[in-house]
Each structure stands twice: as structure tokens, then as C-alpha cells.
Motif scaffolding. Structure first.
Motif, PDB file in Angstrom:
ATOM      1  N   ALA A 274      -9.235  20.854   7.910  1.00  0.00           N
ATOM      2  CA  ALA A 274      -9.043  19.833   6.873  1.00  0.00           C
ATOM      3  C   ALA A 274     -10.254  18.905   6.838  1.00  0.00           C
ATOM      4  CB  ALA A 274      -7.772  19.042   7.146  1.00  0.00           C
TER       5      ALA A 274
ATOM      6  N   SER B 287     -11.457  15.347   5.325  1.00  0.00           N
ATOM      7  CA  SER B 287     -10.891  14.129   4.744  1.00  0.00           C
ATOM      8  C   SER B 287     -11.436  13.835   3.357  1.00  0.00           C
ATOM      9  CB  SER B 287     -11.166  12.944   5.676  1.00  0.00           C
ATOM     10  OG  SER B 287     -10.611  11.761   5.164  1.00  0.00           O
TER      11      SER B 287
ATOM     12  N   CYS C 196      -9.495  15.849   0.653  1.00  0.00           N
ATOM     13  CA  CYS C 196      -8.031  15.746   0.581  1.00  0.00           C
ATOM     14  C   CYS C 196      -7.625  14.652  -0.401  1.00  0.00           C
ATOM     15  CB  CYS C 196      -7.461  15.466   1.960  1.00  0.00           C
ATOM     16  SG  CYS C 196      -7.766  16.796   3.148  1.00  0.00           S
TER      17      CYS C 196
ATOM     18  N   VAL D 242      -4.068  19.019   1.052  1.00  0.00           N
ATOM     19  CA  VAL D 242      -5.004  19.192   2.160  1.00  0.00           C
ATOM     20  C   VAL D 242      -5.973  20.324   1.822  1.00  0.00           C
ATOM     21  CG1 VAL D 242      -5.230  19.645   4.620  1.00  0.00           C
ATOM     22  CG2 VAL D 242      -3.228  18.419   3.767  1.00  0.00           C
ATOM     23  N   LYS D 243      -7.296  20.007   1.915  1.00  0.00           N
ATOM     24  CA  LYS D 243      -8.329  21.000   1.611  1.00  0.00           C
ATOM     25  C   LYS D 243      -9.417  20.953   2.668  1.00  0.00           C
ATOM     26  CE  LYS D 243      -7.715  20.953  -3.426  1.00  0.00           C
ATOM     27  NZ  LYS D 243      -8.399  20.813  -4.739  1.00  0.00           N
TER      28      LYS D 243
ATOM     29  N   THR E  54       2.347  22.361   4.535  1.00  0.00           N
ATOM     30  CA  THR E  54       1.697  22.501   3.232  1.00  0.00           C
ATOM     31  C   THR E  54       1.917  23.898   2.672  1.00  0.00           C
ATOM     32  OG1 THR E  54      -0.359  23.060   4.364  1.00  0.00           O
ATOM     33  CG2 THR E  54      -0.089  20.774   3.679  1.00  0.00           C
TER      34      THR E  54
ATOM     35  N   ASP F 216      -3.280  14.745   9.050  1.00  0.00           N
ATOM     36  CA  ASP F 216      -3.077  16.173   9.247  1.00  0.00           C
ATOM     37  C   ASP F 216      -2.835  16.380  10.741  1.00  0.00           C
ATOM     38  OD1 ASP F 216      -3.572  18.922   9.875  1.00  0.00           O
ATOM     39  OD2 ASP F 216      -4.604  19.170   7.967  1.00  0.00           O
TER      40      ASP F 216
ATOM     41  N   LEU G  71      -6.682  11.306   7.243  1.00  0.00           N
ATOM     42  CA  LEU G  71      -7.291  11.480   5.930  1.00  0.00           C
ATOM     43  C   LEU G  71      -7.767  10.138   5.401  1.00  0.00           C
ATOM     44  CD1 LEU G  71      -4.736  13.977   4.339  1.00  0.00           C
ATOM     45  CD2 LEU G  71      -6.651  14.417   5.900  1.00  0.00           C
TER      46      LEU G  71
END
Length: 606
Positions: free
Chosen positions: A453, A455, A458, A481-482, A512, A536, A543
Motif C-alpha cells: 500500500a 499512502s 490511497c 487501497v492502492k 478490501t 492498512d 494512510l
């Protein structure tokens, strides 16, 4: 009998200079000697008690703080004043006159020169932020100016220039001490260092007085060094390789175009031409022109001809500037071609792996090269090519690897940045010099999973963003979340973090989803703006993304004393504290803008 008589001066007749003319002093300060005149009668006797008017007429100076002053002559007929010069330096630029109306010689004119005060500040004149070819002398010298507190130039004052970064020099030296000229200016010629770059050369100019830096010191000059004109074609790599007839060489042929100092020239054309051996370059051509990279490098890939032989494949690399060949052009590459008994190829490992986007796979892609009897063949080239997914081999989309003693040719694939199943595809191919090997081409595939993840990519959002603080109404909080490439990350546990008090947080009950999304909610009985963020838990990352949720008060339901009760004061005076009440809803949230009536019911106050 003796007679005695006293003689007094006659009427004033003339005025003349006594002392103080033509002096030199410091701006803004009194001259060392007074300005003095003498009033006399016709016989040259001093006349006391005569009024003389002293006036500053040029230069901005003063006489005892004023521009004009009246002085009465003393017993010797003399009148004197102290003259403070103006604040501008110059020769004979201060003028004062002594006026005695009706007398011969009036007015008497005095002049004085003003020199600058002590050095006070250091200023930039010119020469900053220039650019020029690396190793060259900049067109403009670096200039600074030393001034006194009034802005007058200070001549003959030492200024220290020193190279701080970039490797350049100041007329051959790393540092120089230069005296200012009559204009207060010190200047030095700057030759840039050998490396190109933006503002990568730096020189400081400094000056001090009594051990303390002048105001504005040091002054920093920066300059950018650019590459010079194309001058040389330099060999880098790829010479004297040996490969299999009809197959690409393992390494490209590389040259570099540089200026005189060896700095690479970007986007410059270099032509590669097959001169012997029957080989081909990119796209089956015998001549290709390639523009250099940002580092000045040009490369071409040679596929050998069909005839075996020692150094029988020849390629020239050439470049010219303004119609003339560069030094070292053409450069000639030689390569040897040998035959091979390779007949077939098969996947030996590395297929179907799963890795992380943007990262190398754990295992190399492996191809085994065999002869017709199934024996491993060493030294045979295999061409690996990325055909889908955006991956690379050490930054390149094509890699030629030679098989080892076990017949294995390997290439390590770095996955592309998009997550997906079987979305990274590589094709491996080879020939015996005339025909593709049995099994060629082979296809490798790999799965790419999201990274950790990130920040910055996200998202935390709220719906609605404003709602009543009743403890029942809930704002739905959505967290996406990416990873750093923007890939959604499924299967991660997330917790919500809500500021303030009176909160009822419903944490996400699942991980998720495929889009990286998870939801929770928040309600509150405290009316205030809250900041909602998330963590996360899977990757242990807080994040930075967040959202604001505003809870508003309910309707007014009660009023209560807040301040000002039971005070004591003198009759007819104002109480020290105002009377205050608080209007709130059922959860004690204050209500703004609600009308409250105060009325005196006892005691006769107002």
C-alpha cells in the motif's frame, strides 16, 4: 603730561576666508577643521559683533544639523562653524558659502570632497545564472559591489571569490582575493567544471569588516554547464564477439558521441552499416541510423550472416558534425560466426510465476537448447523478448543470452507496473542459422500482483460529509487501497481512525475487495468537524489520505447558567463579568444563533 586714547575698528568693509576650504572628509561626518571667515574694516582690523550667514548650497551637508546658520564675529572679527558633509561621495561635491551683506568679498565660497564611509554591504552586480559549455569560460565575469551604509562605492576593498561546487576555476585558481575598483566593483572570470548539469557550478563571493561579514555576504553565484559541440565518436562495447551463424550477437554494438571533454551528446545521429559478412541490423536492415540517448550512447544489434569465420562480420559506426567526420569516426566492429548443432529448444524453468509489479521475478526464465540427439548445446544464443505487460530485462525489452554448459539460457524478467493474471508475456526464440529451432518460439507468462500500500495513492472519502450529531445518523467511510503504481490491492485489513469525541465507529467487517475498496461508518453525539483517516493493518501503513466529516447540533432543548452568577459589586456599577448562559441540544452541543432574552426581575438593575 601724557595723553592716552583707544582706537576701535571702523565700519565693516570686507569678508575673507581664514581656514577650512578644500578639505576632504567622510560622508555624513564633520570635517576635521572648522570653516572660518574674518570681517575687517578698511584698514584690516577685525570687526567684532558682525553677523555672518553660513549656507550649505550643494551636497546635502549641514551646519550643526541645519542647512543655514547665522554666526556673530568674535573679538577678532572671526566667525566659524562646523560643517558636516552630505551622504554622497565625490570630489568637491559639497559647497558652503559665508554671506555678509554689503561687504567686499561676500559671499566666501568653500568646497569639500566626500569620501565613502566604511564598507557596510556586499551586492550582486552581474554574472549570476549564466550557462556555457562544460569546461568553457563564461562570457560575463562575476561582479559584486562593496558599498558604505549610504550606498557609496568603497574602492580598494578586498573581496574573496571561491569555487564551492562543480570543479571549475577562477582564472586558474580555486579562490581569489580581488580589490574593488573606483566604482566599488570586484570582478573575476569563471571557467566552468567538466560535467554538464543545471546550476551545478557554484562560486561564493564574500567580504568582511573587523571579522564580521558585510551585510549580504556571502553572495552565491550559480551557473549551468552544457555539453559542447559534438567532437568525438568513442567505442563503448560489443567488439570481437563470437556468435552462431544466422543468430543475434549476445551484446549490442555500442558507441558514444561526446564533446571535447567527454560529455555525452544526446539525440545525435549515428549510422551503423554492415560492411562484410552478410549480417543484418534492426528490422533486417544493413544500414540503420540511431539517435543517441541522453547519455550520448548509440547502439545497434547485429544478427550474424550465414557463413562461419573468424572476424568475418564487419560493421562500421560513423557520425559527422557540420559535414566533417567526428574524431574516431568511423569505428569498425568485428565479430566471428561459428556453426552450431542446435536442433531444438524447450522451457526449462521460470514459467507461470507470480511476482510483484515492478519487481524481478524470483526465478529466471530458462530455455534448454538441445541437439538432434537430445544432448545439451552450450554457447547457443536465445533471444528473449517482452511482448506484453511492460516488463523488461535490465531496462531493455530484448535480451540475448547464451546457453551454458548444461544448454540453459536464462533471462531475469522484471514485471511491468500493471497488476493482472498472466498479463506479462515473453517470447523466446532461436535458430540453427537457417531455420528456427524445433519448439521456437517458446512463450512464458507471469502473474503480477500489486505492491505494498502506498499512502500517496490511497483514498479516504465520506458520504455524507455533513450530518446531525444524533448518534444515529451515519456517514459511510470508503477507503480505497492502492500501491505506488495505482493498482488496487485486494484482501487487506483496514481500520478507521476518527478524531474528536462522542464517536461511534463501525469498523470494516471485511478485507478490501477486488477494487481495493472497504467501507465502515461513523456516527457521533458531539457536534464538531472530525478528521477521518485509516490504517492498512496488513502492510502496517498509516494512510496520509483523509476526509472531513462535520456533525451539526440538533435543535435547542435546554438552557443553563454558564458564567457570571452570584457576583458582588458596588451599587450602581457594572458587574466585572458578563452574565452568560448556554443554549444546547440534548447532547450538550452548543446552539449558535439562538435568541436569548435577559430581563431584570428584582433589584432595580439595568
Amino acid at each position: 603730561m601724557t595723553f592716552k586714547a583707544s582706537a576701535t575698528p571702523g565700519d565693516a568693509h570686507s569678508i575673507a576666508e581664514v581656514a577650512g576650504n578644500g578639505q576632504t572628509g567622510t560622508v555624513g561626518k564633520p570635517l576635521p577643521d572648522s570653516i572660518k571667515v574674518r570681517v575687517t574694516d578698511t584698514y584690516g582690523n577685525g570687526v567684532p559683533g558682525f553677523t555672518v550667514q553660513f549656507e550649505v548650497t550643494q551636497g546635502g551637508g549641514t551646519i550643526g544639523g541645519v542647512e543655514s546658520r547665522t554666526v556673530t564675529t568674535n573679538s577678532l572679527g572671526e566667525a566659524a562653524v562646523e560643517w558636516t558633509l552630505g551622504t554622497t561621495a565625490g570630489d568637491n561635491n559639497n559647497v558652503l558659502r559665508a554671506v555678509a551683506s554689503g561687504l567686499n568679498g561676500s559671499p566666501v565660497v568653500f568646497t569639500a570632497s566626500a569620501r565613502a564611509d566604511s564598507a557596510y554591504k556586499l551586492l550582486t552586480v552581474s554574472g549570476n545564472e549564466q550557462s556555457g559549455p562544460a569546461g568553457s569560460t563564461l562570457p560575463e565575469p562575476l561582479k559584486v559591489r562593496v558599498e558604505d551604509v549610504y550606498g557609496n562605492p568603497v574602492a580598494g576593498y578586498p573581496v574573496h571569490f571561491e569555487v564551492k561546487e562543480g570543479g571549475g576555476n577562477l582564472a586558474g585558481y580555486q579562490s581569489r582575493d580581488i580589490l574593488t575598483d573606483v566604482s566599488g566593483v570586484a570582478q573575476v572570470v569563471w571557467t566552468l567544471g567538466p560535467e554538464p548539469g543545471v546550476n551545478n557550478n557554484m562560486v561564493d563571493a564574500s567580504a568582511s569588516r573587523n571579522g564580521q561579514p558585510l551585510l549580504g555576504s556571502p553572495i552565491t553565484f550559480v551557473a549551468s554547464a552544457t555539453v559542447g559541440n559534438p567532437a568525438k565518436l568513442v567505442y563503448l562495447s560489443g567488439q570481437n564477439q563470437t556468435g552462431v551463424v544466422g543468430n543475434p550477437l549476445p551484446e549490442p554494438l555500442k558507441v558514444k558521441v561526446t564533446d571535447e571533454l567527454g560529455n555525452g551528446i544526446p539525440d545525435f545521429p549515428v549510422t551503423f552499416t554492415v560492411k562484410a559478412g552478410g549480417g543484418t541490423l534492426e528490422n533486417g536492415q544493413t544500414t540503420v541510423t540511431v539517435n543517441t540517448t541522453a547519455a550520448g550512447v548509440a547502439e545497434a544489434h547485429l544478427t550474424l550472416g550465414q557463413q562461419a569465420g573468424q572476424n568475418n562480420n564487419v560493421v562500421d559506426a560513423s557520425a559527422e558534425y557540420e559535414g566533417q567526420p567526428l574524431e574516431g569516426s568511423p569505428y569498425t566492429f568485428y565479430a566471428s560466426a561459428r556453426s552450431s548443432n542446435a536442433a531444438k529448444m524447450q522451457i526449462a524453468g521460470g514459467n507461470g510465476q507470480t511476482g510483484t509489479v515492478g519487481e524481478p521475478l524470483a526465478q529466471a526464465l530458462a530455455v534448454k537448447v538441445l541437439d538432434a540427439d537430445g544432448n545439451p548445446v552450450s554457447g547457443h544464443p536465445v533471444r528473449f523478448e517482452v511482448v506484453d505487460g511492460g516488463g523488461n530485462f535490465d531496462g531493455e525489452t530484448v535480451k540475448v543470452s547464451l546457453s551454458d554448459n548444461g544448454g540453459i539460457a536464462r533471462a531475469v524478467l522484471t514485471l511491468g507496473t500493471a497488476a493482472g493474471d498472466s498479463n506479462n508475456v515473453v517470447r523466446a526464440s532461436s535458430t540453427d542459422g537457417a531455420h528456427p529451432l524445433q519448439g521456437s518460439p517458446l512463450v512464458f507468462w507471469a502473474n503480477a500482483r500489486p505492491g505494498k500500500a502506498d499512502s500517496a495513492h490511497c483514498v479516504v472519502s465520506a458520504d455524507p460529509e455533513t450530518l446531525p450529531a444524533d448518534g444515529q445518523s451515519r456517514s459511510t467511510i470508503t477507503v480505497v487501497v492502492k500501491d505506488k503504481y495505482g493498482n488496487a490491492i485486494p484482501g487487506h485489513a483496514v481500520v478507521l481512525i476518527v478524531s474528536g469525541s462522542g464517536n461511534q465507529v463501525e469498523q470494516p467487517l471485511t478485507t478490501t475487495d477486488a477494487e481495493g475498496k472497504v467501507t465502515g461508518s461513523v456516527a457521533s453525539t458531539r457536534a464538531e468537524e472530525k478528521w477521518v483517516t485509516a490504517r492498512d493493518v496488513t502492510d502496517a501503513i498509516d494512510l496520509r489520505a483523509g476526509t472531513r466529516v462535520t456533525f451539526t447540533p440538533l435543535g435547542a432543548s435546554k438552557i443553563a447558567l454558564h458564567a457570571g452568577n452570584a457576583q458582588t459589586a458596588n451599587i450602581g456599577t457594572v458587574l466585572p463579568q458578563p452574565l452568560q448562559v448556554k443554549v444546547s441540544d440534548q447532547y450538550d452541543n452548543g446552539i449558535e444563533g439562538y435568541s436569548v432574552t435577559f430581563a431584570v426581575v428584582q433589584g432595580g438593575g439595568t
